[in-house]
Design a protein around this motif. Structure first.
Motif, PDB file in Angstrom:
ATOM      1  N   GLU A  50       0.852  -1.183   0.000  1.00 53.24           N
ATOM      2  CA  GLU A  50       0.000   0.000   0.000  1.00 53.24           C
ATOM      3  C   GLU A  50       0.891   1.237   0.000  1.00 53.24           C
ATOM      4  N   ASN A  51       1.464   1.499  -1.162  1.00 54.32           N
ATOM      5  CA  ASN A  51       2.340   2.651  -1.321  1.00 54.32           C
ATOM      6  C   ASN A  51       1.590   3.719  -2.106  1.00 54.32           C
ATOM      7  N   PHE A  52       0.804   4.494  -1.389  1.00 49.32           N
ATOM      8  CA  PHE A  52      -0.049   5.483  -2.034  1.00 49.32           C
ATOM      9  C   PHE A  52       0.754   6.622  -2.652  1.00 49.32           C
ATOM     10  N   ASP A  53       1.895   6.958  -2.074  1.00 48.24           N
ATOM     11  CA  ASP A  53       2.711   8.047  -2.620  1.00 48.24           C
ATOM     12  C   ASP A  53       3.237   7.696  -4.007  1.00 48.24           C
ATOM     13  N   GLU A  54       3.705   6.467  -4.166  1.00 44.22           N
ATOM     14  CA  GLU A  54       4.224   6.050  -5.462  1.00 44.22           C
ATOM     15  C   GLU A  54       3.107   5.973  -6.499  1.00 44.22           C
ATOM     16  N   GLY A  55       1.928   5.522  -6.091  1.00 46.02           N
ATOM     17  CA  GLY A  55       0.786   5.480  -7.002  1.00 46.02           C
ATOM     18  C   GLY A  55       0.337   6.864  -7.416  1.00 46.02           C
ATOM     19  N   GLU A  56       0.352   7.791  -6.487  1.00 41.15           N
ATOM     20  CA  GLU A  56      -0.014   9.176  -6.803  1.00 41.15           C
ATOM     21  C   GLU A  56       0.990   9.798  -7.762  1.00 41.15           C
ATOM     22  N   LYS A  57       2.265   9.505  -7.564  1.00 43.81           N
ATOM     23  CA  LYS A  57       3.298  10.020  -8.459  1.00 43.81           C
ATOM     24  C   LYS A  57       3.138   9.450  -9.871  1.00 43.81           C
ATOM     25  N   TYR A  58       2.744   8.188  -9.969  1.00 44.48           N
ATOM     26  CA  TYR A  58       2.531   7.563 -11.274  1.00 44.48           C
ATOM     27  C   TYR A  58       1.307   8.152 -11.968  1.00 44.48           C
ATOM     28  N   ALA A  59       0.220   8.373 -11.219  1.00 46.90           N
ATOM     29  CA  ALA A  59      -1.016   8.856 -11.821  1.00 46.90           C
ATOM     30  C   ALA A  59      -0.935  10.329 -12.205  1.00 46.90           C
ATOM     31  N   GLU A  60      -0.212  11.126 -11.456  1.00 49.34           N
ATOM     32  CA  GLU A  60      -0.114  12.561 -11.733  1.00 49.34           C
ATOM     33  C   GLU A  60       1.186  12.859 -12.475  1.00 49.34           C
ATOM     34  N   HIS A  61       1.256  12.429 -13.713  1.00 50.33           N
ATOM     35  CA  HIS A  61       2.465  12.635 -14.508  1.00 50.33           C
ATOM     36  C   HIS A  61       2.478  14.035 -15.112  1.00 50.33           C
ATOM     37  N   GLY A  62       3.544  14.375 -15.801  1.00 49.31           N
ATOM     38  CA  GLY A  62       3.757  15.731 -16.295  1.00 49.31           C
ATOM     39  C   GLY A  62       2.703  16.225 -17.266  1.00 49.31           C
ATOM     40  N   LEU A  63       2.260  15.369 -18.187  1.00 50.12           N
ATOM     41  CA  LEU A  63       1.254  15.794 -19.160  1.00 50.12           C
ATOM     42  C   LEU A  63      -0.068  16.126 -18.472  1.00 50.12           C
ATOM     43  N   ARG A  64      -0.461  15.322 -17.510  1.00 48.05           N
ATOM     44  CA  ARG A  64      -1.704  15.576 -16.792  1.00 48.05           C
ATOM     45  C   ARG A  64      -1.615  16.883 -16.011  1.00 48.05           C
TER      46      ARG A  64
END
Length: 86
Positions: A50-64
């Motif tokens: 349950e690494n929510f920080d890493e998932g958030e970093k993946y979902a909120e990429h530069g283009l988004r």
């Protein structure tokens, strides 16, 4: 070979090439940075993390982040010209 290399076929080759490039880019992005994909054995042993920080970093990429505050328009100046009369 001369049958396929006509000038009319070049846009089709370009479109297919771009589509294959986008698919390859997304595949590499998922394999390398997706927190749910584990390629090596040491990471697979860990199970579900349950690494929510890493998932958030993946979902909120530069283009988004770039398009988040923008209006969904392809040609804003042309739309403004026709929709906002003076």
């Amino acid at each position: 070979m001369g049958r396929w290399m006509k000038p009319e076929v070049y846009p089709l080759f370009a479109a297919v090439g771009v589509a294959v490039g986008v698919c390859c880019m997304q595949l590499v992005r998922n394999i390398s940075t997706n927190p749910e994909v584990r390629v090596n054995k040491e990471n697979r042993i860990a199970g579900i993390l349950e690494n929510f920080d890493e998932g958030e970093k993946y979902a909120e990429h530069g283009l988004r982040k770039y398009v988040r505050g923008r209006r969904p328009e392809i040609m804003p100046s042309l739309n403004k010209f026709f929709s906002d009369p003076e």
